[in-house]
Scaffold this active site. Structure first.
Site, PDB file in Angstrom:
ATOM      1  N   SER B 145       0.838  -1.198   0.000  1.00 35.87           N
ATOM      2  CA  SER B 145       0.000   0.000   0.000  1.00 35.87           C
ATOM      3  C   SER B 145       0.874   1.250   0.000  1.00 35.87           C
ATOM      4  CB  SER B 145      -0.958  -0.065   1.193  1.00 35.87           C
ATOM      5  OG  SER B 145      -1.988   0.885   1.058  1.00 35.87           O
ATOM      6  N   ASP B 221      -9.914  -5.789  -3.366  1.00 36.01           N
ATOM      7  CA  ASP B 221      -9.310  -4.776  -2.491  1.00 36.01           C
ATOM      8  C   ASP B 221     -10.242  -3.561  -2.421  1.00 36.01           C
ATOM      9  OD1 ASP B 221      -7.719  -2.567  -1.559  1.00 36.01           O
ATOM     10  OD2 ASP B 221      -5.920  -3.725  -2.072  1.00 36.01           O
ATOM     11  N   HIS B 254      -7.355  -6.061   0.937  1.00 34.85           N
ATOM     12  CA  HIS B 254      -6.175  -5.239   1.231  1.00 34.85           C
ATOM     13  C   HIS B 254      -5.428  -5.699   2.490  1.00 34.85           C
ATOM     14  CE1 HIS B 254      -4.006  -1.592   0.117  1.00 34.85           C
ATOM     15  NE2 HIS B 254      -4.026  -1.151   1.358  1.00 34.85           N
TER      16      HIS B 254
END
Lengths: 278, 278
Positions: B145, B221, B254
């Site tokens: 991320s 995600d 995620h």
């Protein structure tokens, strides 16, 4: 059962549920890993019991077990370590009350109102899981520390219910160590005779079914000498010819780094025993 | 460097240190996994950069990477995501300030006082690690991320410094998504020209060394469409012939369950690239 987490992991699903438990008379959280194989067939189940202070989250986020469960086609059920909530009795210390159910059915107030983790794990949980998920009735059980105590005692008390049992750094003789003495005197009262029903070192002496006991223990574990004392169980088991294997692991402590390092071997062991039980 | 954790894991050591950083002018925490091979030889290093809200702990407790690092004989260094402490500027939201350093050198007060995570990761950290541990100067870098953004930009900005780079669900175009716009405007000011120096989609267009970019991205995600947008990087890279590989992973979100599922493949990839670089 209300599903509150649902995440793909190693091709299977790591789910978390909240459900109303009859045994503890309250809401409980429960993690269930379903391997990819469960999409098309029923799979056996490993029940995991965690140690002091843990919830259903610790094992599923830290042990890395899903990889091996996906390899071997095994579901893993990880429950909480006690009833929880504002109306549930508690204690300000970490080794009694919420997070420290010790997998017993408490008989002394105020604990007796909700603290029935033995009944929950040994009876309610397998029925709930086998009713709601694509699983067989072949079961294995394992756990860490207080949860290793839970796994050993529940397997020994329920011949035929589990195909295999293992433990990481278990409390093997709660009647003789401070963590156990504190919890058992609170939950069961001062009569030590009553504690024997939840003490693996006592139970192994009269076990009908000689289910092999597999134990991994780090030799740098900070609780080894004071709280765990696996040699007490080995001595008691060997005296009655009960199969026990204690593997001392050099340098390992009591943390999840120890569990993560050997959970793959434990899952492979349970997978083999579960296959042989077919 | 003060060692504050020291635990055996998969036959190696998972250590955590506190040290005084010149780059951020304050104390930083740092996790270092040394595989068993490091007992007898120098090993290459994978630098791991975490995402928003993380400390040095998240990756080492949740990714299960030590198993693969031990297999391949690779050290892993995981740092914090920002400077920390009562005297360090902060913000009450999760995507700015402490836990959200974005791997840039801030130029705007109050952030410019300590927020120099780019300098820390790109310069101070390799020098510190290579001085104090049994490692080679062969380096790989990866992250998740915000940390995927850090890994891609730091690799692109420093030709020759890293043998390989990969990312999990990275922010690839911070200049064009809300998380990035908020952080870059705070840390670098309103002039968007200045943001290009920390935007992988911009940097790839002028990169001297065409280090291949390996990206894994879950298609479930929750941030894919709003914050991550990997297609922007793929389009920009392909336009200039920069090698990029985006693997969409069906069903993955995620979370660390996504990272844990594929970190083994990333470590195997880096191990191969690091071997080839010898």
């Amino acid at each position: 059962m209300e599903r509150i987490e649902h995440r793909v992991c190693f091709g299977g699903w790591q789910n978390v549920y909240s459900h109303r438990s009859h045994a503890v008379d309250g809401a409980m959280r429960l993690a269930v890993y379903l391997p990819p194989q469960a999409d098309t067939q029923k799979v056996p189940v490993l029940y995991w019991l965690s140690g002091l202070t843990c919830t259903e989250q610790n094992f599923i986020t830290k042990a890395g077990a899903q990889r091996y469960a996906a390899e071997h086609g095994m579901a893993i059920v990880a429950c909480d370590t006690s009833p929880r909530g504002g109306n549930v009795a508690d204690d300000s210390t970490y080794d009694l009350g919420q997070g420290a159910g010790f997998y017993v059915d408490a008989t002394v107030a105020p604990w007796s109102r909700h603290y029935r983790m033995y009944d929950y794990v040994a009876h309610e949980l397998p029925a709930l899981i086998e009713k709601n998920f694509p699983v067989t009735n072949r079961r294995a059980i394992s756990g860490h520390s207080m949860g290793g105590h839970g796994a050993l005692t529940i397997a020994l008390k329920n011949p035929g219910r589990y195909c295999s049992v293992s433990a990481f750094a278990p409390i093997v003789a709660p009647s003789r160590v401070p963590w156990g003495e504190r919890a058992l005197s609170a939950y069961l009262g001062r009569d030590r005779e009553l504690w024997r029903a939840y003490d693996a070192t006592e139970l192994v002496q009269t076990a009908n079914e000689k289910i092999p006991l597999l134990i991994d223990q780090g030799d740098a574990d900070e609780f080894l000498q004071t709280q765990l004392r696996p040699e007490l169980l080995v001595t008691a088991a060997e005296a009655v010819g009960h199969p026990v294997r204690l593997r001392m692991r050099h340098g390992y402590d009591h943390s999840y780094y120890f569990i993560a390092s050997f959970i793959g071997e434990h899952i492979a062991y349970h997978a083999k025993e579960l296959r042989n039980a077919r």
